[in-house]
Design a protein around this motif. Structure first.
Motif, PDB file in Angstrom:
ATOM      1  N   UNK A 297     -30.459  26.361  60.710  1.00  0.00           N
ATOM      2  CA  UNK A 297     -31.098  25.132  60.231  1.00  0.00           C
ATOM      3  C   UNK A 297     -31.782  24.362  61.362  1.00  0.00           C
ATOM      4  N   UNK A 298     -32.162  25.076  62.416  1.00  0.00           N
ATOM      5  CA  UNK A 298     -32.897  24.427  63.495  1.00  0.00           C
ATOM      6  C   UNK A 298     -32.046  23.929  64.630  1.00  0.00           C
ATOM      7  N   UNK A 299     -30.731  24.130  64.596  1.00  0.00           N
ATOM      8  CA  UNK A 299     -29.882  23.703  65.701  1.00  0.00           C
ATOM      9  C   UNK A 299     -29.942  24.759  66.800  1.00  0.00           C
ATOM     10  N   UNK A 300     -30.293  24.342  68.010  1.00  0.00           N
ATOM     11  CA  UNK A 300     -30.435  25.281  69.122  1.00  0.00           C
ATOM     12  C   UNK A 300     -30.221  24.541  70.432  1.00  0.00           C
ATOM     13  N   UNK A 301     -29.943  25.328  71.470  1.00  0.00           N
ATOM     14  CA  UNK A 301     -29.740  24.784  72.814  1.00  0.00           C
ATOM     15  C   UNK A 301     -30.516  25.653  73.791  1.00  0.00           C
TER      16      UNK A 301
ATOM     17  N   UNK B 150     -31.067  19.980  73.680  1.00  0.00           N
ATOM     18  CA  UNK B 150     -30.299  20.185  72.459  1.00  0.00           C
ATOM     19  C   UNK B 150     -31.154  19.765  71.278  1.00  0.00           C
ATOM     20  N   UNK B 151     -31.355  20.691  70.340  1.00  0.00           N
ATOM     21  CA  UNK B 151     -32.164  20.411  69.156  1.00  0.00           C
ATOM     22  C   UNK B 151     -31.268  20.423  67.921  1.00  0.00           C
TER      23      UNK B 151
ATOM     24  N   UNK C 109     -35.196  16.871  69.304  1.00  0.00           N
ATOM     25  CA  UNK C 109     -34.882  17.579  70.548  1.00  0.00           C
ATOM     26  C   UNK C 109     -34.543  16.547  71.616  1.00  0.00           C
ATOM     27  N   UNK C 110     -33.329  16.659  72.158  1.00  0.00           N
ATOM     28  CA  UNK C 110     -32.852  15.673  73.137  1.00  0.00           C
ATOM     29  C   UNK C 110     -32.647  16.383  74.477  1.00  0.00           C
TER      30      UNK C 110
END
Length: 447
Positions: free
Chosen positions: A120-124, A133-134, A139-140
């Motif tokens: 679901x778009x969570x990635x590092x 961190x997204x 995106x942070x």
């Protein structure tokens, strides 16, 4: 409209006084029960201090434990070396095996590494100077080049900043812990990892079709052992799930329940005849045996298990003994009460023919008491399958001890779920078999 005169009314009142002259208990008994129940409820709330308990309870742990029952996590760690390279490491007992190359981890041409946490778009993305961190469409970036991790820009609600660490909570999908020289990711997957073959198995990480092909017609992996035998051996001795030990302990639990109930029924049967007043007219003996039954029942099965474990050591012998002592008291009481409630006419009729005492019992008593004996014994056997699991936790053998060991680690909740499901299946099967056998022996239809 029908009119009833005074004489007719008096006649009706005299004929049905229970309806017209009800006692105080009959008129207000239901209301008093409701009031007493409410008062008891308020007392229980005050005595156990339920509001405080609910307020201080760690409800968030419920979700954590439930998620661990049905999922597992992989925890790659990325260490940023002094020369700017990034080393990927996994825990010693990673479910991915000794040399993992997961497809959700991508090494980028610029030396950074991208980890997909969920679909679901969570990635590092980890690089030598920052970690991005997204999650939740944002995106942070977290800067790690200045000596302490620092969030660049506004801090979202799912991210927590500490003095030397930044923690990103990505929900059920996992979390990310960022420090100056390392990034640790916890990525969660639905299911039970390596449930069939562990990482040391020759069949590990092979597709199901390939495994079946190797078992059916493939060349031998080990020259001195067939592939079918090797597959069974790998499943039975799975180091992560310990199927062999779990199923052996489960069988021990069933045997403990059966043996303890059987011996208890055998011991209780003759004692019940001596405890029944109408069978053995000896008041002193009747009372002695009934108090003996009360004593055996009053000491809980768990306490008997503790005593016997201390006497004989841990193992199924102590568990079977605890069930035996408890069932002798319980079944002895049930059998004796059943004997005292039989119809004496068949017994007296057979006795009047001059038959011996054994024949009187056989034909005058047993036909009446056998359904009660069978029904109660089967019910106790079914109940003891559950009880044997509990007493196993104090060292009395069976799957209970293994379940308790898995719970004590506070990390193997998927193993706990596995054993709980096995116990539930066994209890359901024994309940169905017990009901069917009871109805068959008593000549009634099962519902």
């Amino acid at each position: 409209m029908t009119v009833i005169d005074a004489n007719r009314m008096n006649e009706i009142e005299a004929r049905y006084p229970e309806y017209f002259h009800r006692s105080f208990r009959q008129r207000f008994g239901g209301l008093m029960i409701v009031i007493a129940t409410l008062l008891y409820g308020f007392y229980a709330v005050w005595f156990f201090d339920l509001p405080k308990l609910f307020a201080e309870a760690h409800w968030e742990r419920v979700g954590i434990y439930l998620s661990q029952w049905v999922s597992y996590d992989v925890q790659p760690e990325f260490r940023i070396e002094d020369d700017g390279t990034i080393q990927t490491r996994y825990p010693r007992f990673s479910p991915l095996g000794d040399n993992p190359h997961p497809d959700w981890l991508v090494n980028n041409p610029d030396g950074s590494i991208t980890v997909s946490i969920s679909g679901t778009g969570r990635a590092v993305t980890v690089s030598k100077s920052e970690t991005i961190v997204t999650a939740h469409g944002v995106s942070v970036p977290v800067d790690v080049s200045s000596g302490a991790p620092k969030v660049v820009g506004p801090v979202p609600g799912w991210m927590t900043v500490y003095d030397d660490n930044v923690l990103a909570d990505l929900g059920f999908a996992g979390d990310v812990s960022i420090s100056v020289d390392r990034v640790k990711i916890r990525k969660r997957f639905i299911g039970w990892a390596n449930f069939i073959f562990d990482t040391q198995s020759s069949f590990f990480d092979k597709p199901a079709g390939e495994v079946i092909s190797l078992i059916v017609s493939g060349p031998r992996i080990k020259p001195d052992q067939s592939n079918l035998s090797l597959a069974f051996d790998d499943i039975w001795n799975n180091s992560e799930w310990q199927h062999g030990d779990v199923w052996t302990k489960l069988f021990q639990t069933i045997v403990m329940a059966f043996l303890g109930t059987l011996l208890g029924a055998i011991a209780a049967f003759p004692l019940a005849f001596m405890a029944a007043r109408n069978i053995t007219p000896n008041r002193f003996l009747n009372q002695i045996l009934k108090r003996f039954f009360d004593f055996l029942r009053s000491v809980d099965m768990l306490i008997w298990a503790l005593f016997l474990t201390r006497a004989f050591g841990p193992g199924p012998l102590a568990g079977s003994g605890a069930i035996f002592l408890t069932e002798t008291g319980t079944l002895g009481k049930l059998y004796s009460e059943g004997l005292e409630n039989i119809d004496n006419k068949p017994r007296e009729g057979i006795k009047s023919t001059g038959a011996q005492t054994v024949l009187v019992h056989r034909y005058g008593i047993m036909p009446q008491i056998v359904p009660v004996i069978v029904s109660q014994t089967l019910y106790q056997w079914e109940s003891n399958v559950r009880g044997a699991t509990i007493i196993g936790a104090v060292g009395a053998g069976g799957i209970g001890l293994k379940l308790w060991e898995a719970m004590r680690t506070n990390a193997n909740w998927e193993n706990v779920a596995y054993m709980v499901i096995l116990i539930l299946i066994v209890v359901f099967l024994f309940d169905a078999a017990s009901n069917a056998l009871r109805h068959r022996l008593m000549g009634t239809k099962a519902h």
